[in-house]
Design an enzyme around this catalytic site. Structure first.
Site, PDB file in Angstrom:
ATOM      1  N   LYS A 152       0.807  -1.225   0.000  1.00  0.00           N
ATOM      2  CA  LYS A 152       0.000   0.000   0.000  1.00  0.00           C
ATOM      3  C   LYS A 152       0.845   1.282   0.000  1.00  0.00           C
ATOM      4  O   LYS A 152       0.486   2.258  -0.661  1.00  0.00           O
ATOM      5  CB  LYS A 152      -0.957   0.001   1.187  1.00  0.00           C
ATOM      6  CG  LYS A 152      -2.072  -1.035   1.058  1.00  0.00           C
ATOM      7  CD  LYS A 152      -3.018  -0.970   2.240  1.00  0.00           C
ATOM      8  CE  LYS A 152      -4.267  -1.795   1.981  1.00  0.00           C
ATOM      9  NZ  LYS A 152      -5.283  -1.589   3.021  1.00  0.00           N
ATOM     10  N   ASP A 180     -10.829   2.587   1.905  1.00  0.00           N
ATOM     11  CA  ASP A 180     -11.193   1.884   3.146  1.00  0.00           C
ATOM     12  C   ASP A 180     -12.008   2.757   4.110  1.00  0.00           C
ATOM     13  O   ASP A 180     -13.020   2.327   4.653  1.00  0.00           O
ATOM     14  CB  ASP A 180      -9.938   1.392   3.876  1.00  0.00           C
ATOM     15  CG  ASP A 180      -9.306   0.196   3.192  1.00  0.00           C
ATOM     16  OD1 ASP A 180     -10.036  -0.578   2.554  1.00  0.00           O
ATOM     17  OD2 ASP A 180      -8.078   0.039   3.307  1.00  0.00           O
ATOM     18  N   ARG A 237      -2.910  -0.561  22.137  1.00  0.00           N
ATOM     19  CA  ARG A 237      -1.943  -1.287  22.989  1.00  0.00           C
ATOM     20  C   ARG A 237      -0.658  -0.486  23.118  1.00  0.00           C
ATOM     21  O   ARG A 237      -0.104  -0.347  24.196  1.00  0.00           O
ATOM     22  CB  ARG A 237      -1.678  -2.657  22.348  1.00  0.00           C
ATOM     23  CG  ARG A 237      -0.660  -3.501  23.039  1.00  0.00           C
ATOM     24  CD  ARG A 237      -0.583  -4.866  22.404  1.00  0.00           C
ATOM     25  NE  ARG A 237      -0.111  -4.813  20.998  1.00  0.00           N
ATOM     26  CZ  ARG A 237       0.061  -5.878  20.223  1.00  0.00           C
ATOM     27  NH1 ARG A 237      -0.209  -7.090  20.707  1.00  0.00           N
ATOM     28  NH2 ARG A 237       0.480  -5.750  18.993  1.00  0.00           N
ATOM     29  N   THR A 238      -0.196   0.068  21.994  1.00  0.00           N
ATOM     30  CA  THR A 238       1.016   0.893  22.005  1.00  0.00           C
ATOM     31  C   THR A 238       0.577   2.355  21.908  1.00  0.00           C
ATOM     32  O   THR A 238       0.100   2.802  20.855  1.00  0.00           O
ATOM     33  CB  THR A 238       1.920   0.524  20.802  1.00  0.00           C
ATOM     34  OG1 THR A 238       2.094  -0.893  20.788  1.00  0.00           O
ATOM     35  CG2 THR A 238       3.264   1.216  20.887  1.00  0.00           C
TER      36      THR A 238
HETATM   37  P1  ATR Z   1      -4.150  -3.069   9.861  1.00  0.00           P
HETATM   38  O1  ATR Z   1      -3.560  -2.633   8.561  1.00  0.00           O
HETATM   39  O2  ATR Z   1      -5.146  -4.179   9.745  1.00  0.00           O
HETATM   40  O3  ATR Z   1      -4.665  -1.927  10.658  1.00  0.00           O
HETATM   41  P2  ATR Z   1      -1.731  -3.057  11.426  1.00  0.00           P
HETATM   42  O4  ATR Z   1      -1.349  -1.808  10.738  1.00  0.00           O
HETATM   43  O5  ATR Z   1      -0.725  -4.138  11.599  1.00  0.00           O
HETATM   44  O6  ATR Z   1      -2.952  -3.752  10.678  1.00  0.00           O
HETATM   45  O7  ATR Z   1      -2.339  -2.657  12.867  1.00  0.00           O
HETATM   46  C1  ATR Z   1      -2.731  -3.601  13.782  1.00  0.00           C
HETATM   47  C2  ATR Z   1      -3.387  -2.919  14.987  1.00  0.00           C
HETATM   48  O8  ATR Z   1      -3.912  -3.948  15.840  1.00  0.00           O
HETATM   49  C3  ATR Z   1      -2.435  -2.110  15.836  1.00  0.00           C
HETATM   50  O9  ATR Z   1      -3.148  -1.063  16.450  1.00  0.00           O
HETATM   51  C4  ATR Z   1      -1.986  -3.141  16.884  1.00  0.00           C
HETATM   52  O10 ATR Z   1      -1.526  -2.581  18.100  1.00  0.00           O
HETATM   53  P3  ATR Z   1       0.026  -2.167  18.283  1.00  0.00           P
HETATM   54  O11 ATR Z   1       0.185  -0.806  17.652  1.00  0.00           O
HETATM   55  O12 ATR Z   1       0.226  -2.139  19.761  1.00  0.00           O
HETATM   56  O13 ATR Z   1       0.845  -3.221  17.592  1.00  0.00           O
HETATM   57  C5  ATR Z   1      -3.288  -3.848  17.123  1.00  0.00           C
HETATM   58  N1  ATR Z   1      -3.138  -5.214  17.648  1.00  0.00           N
HETATM   59  C6  ATR Z   1      -2.721  -6.312  16.972  1.00  0.00           C
HETATM   60  N2  ATR Z   1      -2.719  -7.390  17.801  1.00  0.00           N
HETATM   61  C7  ATR Z   1      -3.157  -6.957  19.008  1.00  0.00           C
HETATM   62  C8  ATR Z   1      -3.392  -7.583  20.264  1.00  0.00           C
HETATM   63  N3  ATR Z   1      -3.180  -8.889  20.445  1.00  0.00           N
HETATM   64  N4  ATR Z   1      -3.859  -6.818  21.293  1.00  0.00           N
HETATM   65  C9  ATR Z   1      -4.085  -5.504  21.109  1.00  0.00           C
HETATM   66  N5  ATR Z   1      -3.887  -4.846  19.944  1.00  0.00           N
HETATM   67  C10 ATR Z   1      -3.428  -5.557  18.903  1.00  0.00           C
END
Ligand code: ATR
Length: 282
Positions: free
Chosen positions: A69, A106, A155-156
């Protein structure tokens, strides 16, 4: 295919499980268009090359998924306002001029999926859980809606701050303020992968469901399973729920419109996607 036939492709890695071909080929057939979507596996590093194949006339357009992307956003000739802001595209369109336009459908697809369920967003509070690519698209689209106020938790926390920074007035909230933000929100959106696939066996949810009440609309972007543990709990607590297939379908409607000029019926595309999902799980 006839000589007038046109071909689009879903590109990325992996692409074998994408529902885009079944949705788009259903849309093309419903319009009587001699168009076809094919799958094209393109690994990281191949974004500029595949955009070049659109420029050369091999494809009328692309649906673009991970991990291309951002690369594609850098390779196209023009960006629409959403993708300019996000520096990410999920759609490429071959223009008459010979240029390639990059778009991000999206976020608007998400907004349309809520409107299709009669969910109001003007002057409403939305809490977004997660801060990744999907959250960024959604927040950018919500930011264009009058009076829509946005909070983000993740989470972060640093990622929540960066994502909230996309839209004036959007606010990142830490763990200590998350409960208040969810309680006071009208709409709560899960944009994380929590609840997807194997998570369903352990009932994983991305936020404490005790915070949800019947005044909430709860939307999940996860569509496998269609009823995530979050949506099941929210529904049991009286909330209105919106599943993740809505966003997938409506972003695909916008892609089809951009490529062909034809506006397909979202319901037909959804039925095709659901049939494919149940065929795979059956
Ligand atoms: P997408 O393109 O689908 O948004 P991504 O850019 O990889 O995928 O983002 C994933 C999101 O899900 C992030 O906000 C991630 O949190 P972090 O920034 O802390 O990594 C969140 N995420 C993924 N697995 C998680 C989990 N087990 N618990 C909480 N948040 C999670």
């Amino acid at each position: 295919m006839s000589r007038d036939a046109k071909r689009v492709a879903i590109v990325g890695d992996p692409v074998e499980h994408s529902l885009s071909p079944v949705m788009q080929n259903t849309a093309f057939a419903s319009a009587g268009l001699d168009w076809e979507m094919v799958r094209l596996q393109v690994a990281a590093g191949g974004g500029a090359g595949v955009i070049g194949r659109v420029r050369a006339g091999e494809f009328a357009g692309l649906a673009i998924t991970m991990p291309l992307k951002e690369e594609a956003a850098n390779a196209v000739d023009e960006l629409d306002p959403a993708s300019e802001r996000l520096r990410s595209v999920n759609t490429a369109v071959a223009l008459q001029s010979g240029s390639v336009l990059g778009m991000s459908t999206d976020g608007d697809g998400f907004v349309r999926s809520l409107y299709a369920c009669d969910v109001e967003l003007i002057n409403r509070k939305v809490h977004v859980v997660g801060a990744g690519g999907a959250a960024r698209s959604i927040i950018a689209a919500l930011g264009a809606i009058d009076g829509c106020s946005i909070t983000v938790s993740n989470r972060t926390f640093s990622a929540a701050v960066a994502t909230a920074g996309l839209v004036d007035g959007a606010q990142a909230v830490g763990e200590e303020d998350m409960a208040d933000a969810v309680r006071s929100a009208d709409v709560v959106v899960n944009t994380t992968s929590v609840g997807m696939g194997l998570d369903q066996n352990i009932g994983a949810v991305p936020l404490p469901v005790e915070l949800i009440s019947q005044r909430h609309v709860v939307a999940d972007i996860v569509y496998h399973p269609l009823t995530t543990a979050l949506l099941a709990s929210a529904g049991a607590r009286g909330a209105t729920t919106v599943d993740g297939l809505g966003m997938l379908v409506h972003q695909a409607v916008l892609q089809c419109e951009a490529w062909t000029g034809f506006s397909p019926d979202p319901l037909k595309m959804r039925v095709a996607a659901e049939a494919e999902l149940s065929r795979r799980s059956g």
